[in-house]
Each structure stands twice: as C-alpha cells, then as structure tokens.
Design a protein around this motif. Structure first.
Motif, PDB file in Angstrom:
ATOM      1  N   ALA A 154       0.816  -1.213   0.000  1.00 33.11           N
ATOM      2  CA  ALA A 154       0.000   0.000   0.000  1.00 33.11           C
ATOM      3  C   ALA A 154       0.851   1.264   0.000  1.00 33.11           C
ATOM      4  CB  ALA A 154      -0.918  -0.005   1.221  1.00 33.11           C
ATOM      5  N   TYR A 155       2.152   1.133   0.324  1.00 26.59           N
ATOM      6  CA  TYR A 155       3.008   2.320   0.442  1.00 26.59           C
ATOM      7  C   TYR A 155       4.014   2.469  -0.685  1.00 26.59           C
ATOM      8  CZ  TYR A 155       0.868   2.392   4.955  1.00 26.59           C
ATOM      9  OH  TYR A 155      -0.056   2.413   5.930  1.00 26.59           O
ATOM     10  N   THR A 156       4.416   1.357  -1.278  1.00 27.71           N
ATOM     11  CA  THR A 156       5.400   1.448  -2.348  1.00 27.71           C
ATOM     12  C   THR A 156       4.805   1.102  -3.704  1.00 27.71           C
ATOM     13  OG1 THR A 156       6.104  -0.850  -2.148  1.00 27.71           O
ATOM     14  CG2 THR A 156       7.210   0.758  -0.740  1.00 27.71           C
ATOM     15  N   GLY A 157       3.663   0.405  -3.719  1.00 31.14           N
ATOM     16  CA  GLY A 157       3.053  -0.021  -4.977  1.00 31.14           C
ATOM     17  C   GLY A 157       3.757  -1.201  -5.608  1.00 31.14           C
ATOM     18  N   LYS A 158       4.728  -1.770  -4.872  1.00 37.14           N
ATOM     19  CA  LYS A 158       5.460  -2.913  -5.405  1.00 37.14           C
ATOM     20  C   LYS A 158       4.718  -4.211  -5.089  1.00 37.14           C
ATOM     21  CE  LYS A 158       9.969  -0.723  -5.231  1.00 37.14           C
ATOM     22  NZ  LYS A 158      11.253  -0.615  -4.535  1.00 37.14           N
ATOM     23  N   PRO A 159       4.898  -5.209  -5.942  1.00 42.14           N
ATOM     24  CA  PRO A 159       4.221  -6.488  -5.691  1.00 42.14           C
ATOM     25  C   PRO A 159       4.636  -7.083  -4.353  1.00 42.14           C
ATOM     26  CG  PRO A 159       5.107  -6.429  -7.920  1.00 42.14           C
ATOM     27  CD  PRO A 159       5.652  -5.219  -7.199  1.00 42.14           C
ATOM     28  N   LEU A 160       3.655  -7.629  -3.647  1.00 38.44           N
ATOM     29  CA  LEU A 160       3.958  -8.322  -2.404  1.00 38.44           C
ATOM     30  C   LEU A 160       4.468  -9.711  -2.744  1.00 38.44           C
ATOM     31  CD1 LEU A 160       0.865  -7.447  -0.210  1.00 38.44           C
ATOM     32  CD2 LEU A 160       3.178  -6.549   0.027  1.00 38.44           C
ATOM     33  N   THR A 161       5.666  -9.989  -2.296  1.00 36.00           N
ATOM     34  CA  THR A 161       6.209 -11.328  -2.496  1.00 36.00           C
ATOM     35  C   THR A 161       6.584 -11.903  -1.151  1.00 36.00           C
ATOM     36  OG1 THR A 161       8.407 -10.383  -2.848  1.00 36.00           O
ATOM     37  CG2 THR A 161       7.074 -10.825  -4.803  1.00 36.00           C
ATOM     38  N   GLU A 162       6.902 -13.158  -1.135  1.00 38.66           N
ATOM     39  CA  GLU A 162       7.280 -13.759   0.134  1.00 38.66           C
ATOM     40  C   GLU A 162       8.471 -13.035   0.721  1.00 38.66           C
ATOM     41  OE1 GLU A 162       7.376 -18.023   0.890  1.00 38.66           O
ATOM     42  OE2 GLU A 162       6.481 -18.228  -1.101  1.00 38.66           O
ATOM     43  N   GLY A 163       8.404 -12.768   1.998  1.00 37.20           N
ATOM     44  CA  GLY A 163       9.485 -12.081   2.670  1.00 37.20           C
ATOM     45  C   GLY A 163       9.275 -10.580   2.740  1.00 37.20           C
ATOM     46  N   VAL A 164       8.259 -10.076   2.032  1.00 35.10           N
ATOM     47  CA  VAL A 164       7.948  -8.653   2.143  1.00 35.10           C
ATOM     48  C   VAL A 164       6.718  -8.517   3.024  1.00 35.10           C
ATOM     49  CG1 VAL A 164       7.340  -6.548   0.905  1.00 35.10           C
ATOM     50  CG2 VAL A 164       8.874  -8.225  -0.146  1.00 35.10           C
ATOM     51  N   PRO A 165       6.894  -8.051   4.231  1.00 35.72           N
ATOM     52  CA  PRO A 165       5.767  -7.986   5.152  1.00 35.72           C
ATOM     53  C   PRO A 165       4.786  -6.877   4.779  1.00 35.72           C
ATOM     54  CG  PRO A 165       7.672  -6.954   6.142  1.00 35.72           C
ATOM     55  CD  PRO A 165       8.121  -7.531   4.810  1.00 35.72           C
ATOM     56  N   VAL A 166       3.527  -7.124   5.018  1.00 33.40           N
ATOM     57  CA  VAL A 166       2.544  -6.055   4.917  1.00 33.40           C
ATOM     58  C   VAL A 166       2.753  -5.141   6.121  1.00 33.40           C
ATOM     59  CG1 VAL A 166       0.087  -5.504   4.933  1.00 33.40           C
ATOM     60  CG2 VAL A 166       0.916  -7.542   3.739  1.00 33.40           C
ATOM     61  N   PHE A 167       2.801  -3.866   5.858  1.00 31.30           N
ATOM     62  CA  PHE A 167       3.092  -2.930   6.928  1.00 31.30           C
ATOM     63  C   PHE A 167       2.020  -2.983   8.012  1.00 31.30           C
ATOM     64  CE2 PHE A 167       5.807  -1.656   3.637  1.00 31.30           C
ATOM     65  CZ  PHE A 167       6.807  -0.865   4.169  1.00 31.30           C
ATOM     66  N   ALA A 168       2.470  -3.086   9.237  1.00 31.11           N
ATOM     67  CA  ALA A 168       1.540  -3.199  10.348  1.00 31.11           C
ATOM     68  C   ALA A 168       0.641  -1.981  10.446  1.00 31.11           C
ATOM     69  CB  ALA A 168       2.320  -3.389  11.647  1.00 31.11           C
ATOM     70  N   ALA A 169       1.194  -0.821  10.131  1.00 32.38           N
ATOM     71  CA  ALA A 169       0.405   0.405  10.233  1.00 32.38           C
ATOM     72  C   ALA A 169      -0.788   0.364   9.288  1.00 32.38           C
ATOM     73  CB  ALA A 169       1.272   1.620   9.918  1.00 32.38           C
ATOM     74  N   ALA A 170      -0.609  -0.247   8.127  1.00 35.14           N
ATOM     75  CA  ALA A 170      -1.706  -0.348   7.177  1.00 35.14           C
ATOM     76  C   ALA A 170      -2.806  -1.237   7.729  1.00 35.14           C
ATOM     77  CB  ALA A 170      -1.209  -0.894   5.841  1.00 35.14           C
ATOM     78  N   LEU A 171      -2.378  -2.335   8.344  1.00 32.85           N
ATOM     79  CA  LEU A 171      -3.359  -3.260   8.897  1.00 32.85           C
ATOM     80  C   LEU A 171      -4.128  -2.623  10.041  1.00 32.85           C
ATOM     81  CD1 LEU A 171      -1.226  -6.508   8.916  1.00 32.85           C
ATOM     82  CD2 LEU A 171      -2.967  -5.826   7.274  1.00 32.85           C
ATOM     83  N   LEU A 172      -3.470  -1.758  10.757  1.00 32.29           N
ATOM     84  CA  LEU A 172      -4.108  -1.114  11.899  1.00 32.29           C
ATOM     85  C   LEU A 172      -4.895   0.125  11.485  1.00 32.29           C
ATOM     86  CD1 LEU A 172      -1.159  -1.384  14.433  1.00 32.29           C
ATOM     87  CD2 LEU A 172      -3.305  -2.643  14.500  1.00 32.29           C
ATOM     88  N   GLY A 173      -4.701   0.537  10.257  1.00 35.04           N
ATOM     89  CA  GLY A 173      -5.434   1.698   9.790  1.00 35.04           C
ATOM     90  C   GLY A 173      -4.865   3.007  10.287  1.00 35.04           C
ATOM     91  N   LEU A 174      -3.592   2.985  10.685  1.00 36.67           N
ATOM     92  CA  LEU A 174      -2.996   4.190  11.249  1.00 36.67           C
ATOM     93  C   LEU A 174      -2.464   5.122  10.164  1.00 36.67           C
ATOM     94  CD1 LEU A 174      -1.004   2.576  14.175  1.00 36.67           C
ATOM     95  CD2 LEU A 174      -3.212   3.735  14.300  1.00 36.67           C
ATOM     96  N   GLU A 175      -1.938   4.520   9.124  1.00 37.61           N
ATOM     97  CA  GLU A 175      -1.268   5.293   8.089  1.00 37.61           C
ATOM     98  C   GLU A 175      -2.041   5.161   6.784  1.00 37.61           C
ATOM     99  OE1 GLU A 175       1.967   7.713   6.972  1.00 37.61           O
ATOM    100  OE2 GLU A 175       1.502   6.877   8.938  1.00 37.61           O
ATOM    101  N   PRO A 176      -2.391   6.266   6.143  1.00 38.15           N
ATOM    102  CA  PRO A 176      -3.144   6.135   4.897  1.00 38.15           C
ATOM    103  C   PRO A 176      -2.325   5.429   3.823  1.00 38.15           C
ATOM    104  CG  PRO A 176      -3.039   8.436   5.629  1.00 38.15           C
ATOM    105  CD  PRO A 176      -2.107   7.644   6.503  1.00 38.15           C
ATOM    106  N   PRO A 177      -2.908   4.480   3.120  1.00 33.21           N
ATOM    107  CA  PRO A 177      -2.208   3.838   2.011  1.00 33.21           C
ATOM    108  C   PRO A 177      -2.093   4.805   0.840  1.00 33.21           C
ATOM    109  CG  PRO A 177      -4.475   3.088   2.091  1.00 33.21           C
ATOM    110  CD  PRO A 177      -4.267   3.976   3.293  1.00 33.21           C
ATOM    111  N   ARG A 178      -1.081   4.609   0.021  1.00 34.58           N
ATOM    112  CA  ARG A 178      -0.910   5.477  -1.143  1.00 34.58           C
ATOM    113  C   ARG A 178      -1.274   4.765  -2.430  1.00 34.58           C
ATOM    114  NH1 ARG A 178       3.291   6.683   2.283  1.00 34.58           N
ATOM    115  NH2 ARG A 178       3.307   8.832   3.003  1.00 34.58           N
ATOM    116  N   TYR A 179      -1.165   3.442  -2.411  1.00 33.22           N
ATOM    117  CA  TYR A 179      -1.465   2.647  -3.602  1.00 33.22           C
ATOM    118  C   TYR A 179      -2.512   1.607  -3.261  1.00 33.22           C
ATOM    119  CZ  TYR A 179       2.908   4.570  -5.347  1.00 33.22           C
ATOM    120  OH  TYR A 179       3.909   5.408  -5.745  1.00 33.22           O
TER     121      TYR A 179
END
Ligand SMILES: [Zn+2]
Length: 71
Positions: free
Chosen positions: A12-37
């Motif tokens: 949601a922040y870099t717009g790059k494909p999520l692949t194994e080993g790239v964690p989803v940012f916790a802030a996004a899951l918590l709704g703290l930080e607005p996503p950009r992509y």
C-alpha cells in the motif's frame, strides 16, 4: 452467498508487488497510516486525511477508510 475480498497483491506504500518475505506494513493493517497505492491493482489512490482518520479511493476498487480496518 459471501463475497470474499481478494488477497492484497501490492504494498500500500510502495506499490510494489507483495512477495514472500515482504511484510505487509503493520500500520496499514491497523489503519494508522493512509495507504498510497491500491493493494489490489497498485493504482495511486486519492487519499484524504481527516481529524479522525483517512479515506483512500481507487478508481477501480472503490473507497476504503481507516474505520474499515476496525472490523
Ligand atoms: Zn484498485
């Protein structure tokens, strides 16, 4: 019939494909930080920040907001 949300495909922040080993940012899951992509199509989203949260809109996938993460 239950509609299941598609799995997020992009960061949601870099717009790059999520692949194994790239964690989803916790802030996004918590709704703290607005996503950009959009996590489903990596389009840039229109983000509006308000005093009590944020709203982000993808032209294809619609609108999400900080409250939608609290379910
Ligand atoms: Zn989208």
């Amino acid at each position: 019939m239950t509609v299941t949300a598609p799995e997020p495909q992009f960061c949601a922040y870099t717009g790059k494909p999520l692949t194994e080993g790239v964690p989803v940012f916790a802030a996004a899951l918590l709704g703290l930080e607005p996503p950009r992509y959009c996590v489903y199509c990596a389009r840039r989203m229109i983000v509006q920040v308000s005093p009590d949260g944020w709203t982000a809109r993808c032209s294809r996938h619609g609108e999400i907001d900080s409250k939608s993460h609290e379910r």
